[in-house]
Design a protein around this motif. Structure first.
Motif, short mmCIF file in Angstrom:
data_model
loop_
_atom_site.label_atom_id
_atom_site.label_comp_id
_atom_site.label_asym_id
_atom_site.label_seq_id
_atom_site.Cartn_x
_atom_site.Cartn_y
_atom_site.Cartn_z
N TRP A 1 0.83 -1.21 0.00
CA TRP A 1 0.00 0.00 0.00
C TRP A 1 0.86 1.26 0.00
N VAL A 2 1.96 1.25 0.73
CA VAL A 2 2.85 2.41 0.75
C VAL A 2 3.39 2.67 -0.65
N LEU B 1 10.90 18.49 1.56
CA LEU B 1 9.89 17.65 0.92
C LEU B 1 10.31 16.20 1.05
N GLU B 2 9.63 15.45 1.87
CA GLU B 2 9.95 14.06 2.10
C GLU B 2 8.67 13.23 2.05
N GLY B 3 8.85 11.92 2.12
CA GLY B 3 7.69 11.05 2.15
C GLY B 3 7.16 10.72 0.77
N LEU B 4 5.88 10.98 0.56
CA LEU B 4 5.19 10.54 -0.65
C LEU B 4 5.62 11.31 -1.90
N LEU B 5 5.76 12.63 -1.79
CA LEU B 5 5.97 13.46 -2.99
C LEU B 5 7.23 13.12 -3.76
N ALA C 1 5.38 1.26 -15.21
CA ALA C 1 6.56 2.09 -14.95
C ALA C 1 6.43 2.87 -13.66
N ALA C 2 5.23 3.30 -13.32
CA ALA C 2 5.03 4.05 -12.08
C ALA C 2 5.33 3.19 -10.86
N VAL C 3 4.93 1.93 -10.89
CA VAL C 3 5.23 1.04 -9.77
C VAL C 3 6.73 0.84 -9.64
N VAL C 4 7.39 0.65 -10.78
CA VAL C 4 8.86 0.51 -10.76
C VAL C 4 9.51 1.77 -10.22
N GLY C 5 9.02 2.93 -10.68
CA GLY C 5 9.60 4.19 -10.20
C GLY C 5 9.43 4.38 -8.71
N ALA C 6 8.26 4.02 -8.18
CA ALA C 6 8.04 4.17 -6.74
C ALA C 6 8.96 3.25 -5.94
N ILE C 7 9.17 2.04 -6.44
CA ILE C 7 10.07 1.10 -5.75
C ILE C 7 11.51 1.60 -5.80
N VAL C 8 11.95 2.07 -6.96
CA VAL C 8 13.31 2.57 -7.10
C VAL C 8 13.53 3.79 -6.20
N GLY D 1 7.36 0.10 2.40
CA GLY D 1 7.28 0.03 0.96
C GLY D 1 7.98 -1.21 0.43
N LEU D 2 7.63 -1.61 -0.77
CA LEU D 2 8.25 -2.79 -1.36
C LEU D 2 9.74 -2.58 -1.60
N GLY D 3 10.15 -1.35 -1.94
CA GLY D 3 11.56 -1.06 -2.10
C GLY D 3 12.32 -1.24 -0.79
#
Length: 297
Positions: free
Chosen positions: A98-99, A160-164, A230-237, A247-249
């Motif tokens: 979810w994160v 700016l940290e966290g989600l953004l 690609a968005a999922v990959v980007g969030a993990i990276v 998070g999965l990363g």
């Protein structure tokens, strides 16, 4: 009769997929036995045991820290970390997924919005195409693994940290396929259709809404599917250099630190499941839009 004909057609379409999947599973098990064999052999030699072939194969497929986990081990780890643990647990893959998903969806929305607006501007402004399109293409030559730490650190100095920051990395990866696809889609109508709209004295806005936008929808959904993955990959990276605790990363990073290969592979499997599910939802939306427009998807 129709149902009778449908069943053989369905079996012909499903059987090749099942055959390929079965072959991959067999190869995976063989690879797990081969890669984990030396670990088991060394452990048994230290213990002074001489197991037979069957026992050796069983031990290679039951290693707690295998070099290559067997499929049933990954499935068992997924079950343990998704079903048996509460979703609020820090060890739950549902919590970590979810994160990552929240950052991926935020970045997906940002990237799609920016990509569509940019495509509209490129189609209507020739000068913008000549000046911006090369930079759009060149932006994708920058490795995201090199870009992510720079963005994370730069935004961190601004507070700016966290989600953004993670969403920005995800948006960076997913805006490109949407932009390219929509530019192609907006230009899909042929010259005769455009001339007909001009004959009817249609304005540029009417040409866009009545002709260009409907013609671009197949290209849009194709770009959206690529962008979602690609968005999922980007969030993990983006979670890797940030030192994220969730998070999965973060799950992948912790597994690599402590040599927990089952944890790494289960996180990878969860990422694949999340991406496949999201792309599947987009496919359902595409078919619904196609039916609404009277087009067979």
């Amino acid at each position: 009769m129709g149902c009778g004909r449908a069943m053989p057609m369905m079996s012909r379409s499903v059987l090749p997929v099942l055959t390929v999947c079965a072959a991959l599973v067999v190869l995976w098990y063989l690879g797990a036995v081969w890669m984990n064999w030396q670990l088991v052999a060394d452990a048994q030699a230290r213990a002074g045991a001489t197991p037979d072939l069957t026992e050796m194969i069983r031990l290679t497929l039951a290693q707690p820290r295998p070099l290559l986990p067997a499929p049933h081990q990954i499935i068992g780890e997924l079950w343990r970390t998704t079903v048996t643990l509460p979703v609020t647990s820090r060890r739950s893959l549902v919590h970590h997924a979810w994160v990552t998903l929240s950052a991926a969806l935020t970045g997906f929305g940002m990237g799609v919005g920016f990509g569509v607006v940019l495509a509209v501007a490129i189609v209507h402004l020739r000068a913008l195409e000549r000046s911006v399109m090369p930079w759009i293409v060149a932006s994708q030559a920058v490795p995201v693994l090199a870009l992510a730490p720079i963005v994370i650190v730069a935004l961190g100095t601004l507070g700016l940290e966290g989600l953004l920051p993670k969403a920005i990395i995800a948006a960076y990866l997913c805006f490109f396929p949407v932009t390219i696809g929509m530019v192609k889609g907006f230009r899909a109508p042929d010259a005769m259709a455009l001339d007909l709209m001009r004959t009817w004295s249609a304005s540029r806005a009417q040409v866009f809404w009545k002709l260009r936008l409907p013609a671009s929808l197949p290209y849009l959904f194709a770009g959206l599917k690529v962008a979602m993955a690609a968005a999922v990959v980007g969030a993990i990276v983006a979670e890797l250099p940030a030192g994220a605790q969730a998070g999965l990363g973060a799950r992948l990073l912790a597994g690599s630190y402590f040599g927990q290969t089952l944890q790494i592979w289960s996180a990878l499997a969860m990422a694949a499941l999340v991406s496949a599910t999201l792309v599947g939802f987009l496919g359902i939306a595409e078919r619904a839009v196609a039916r609404r427009m009277g087009v067979q998807a």
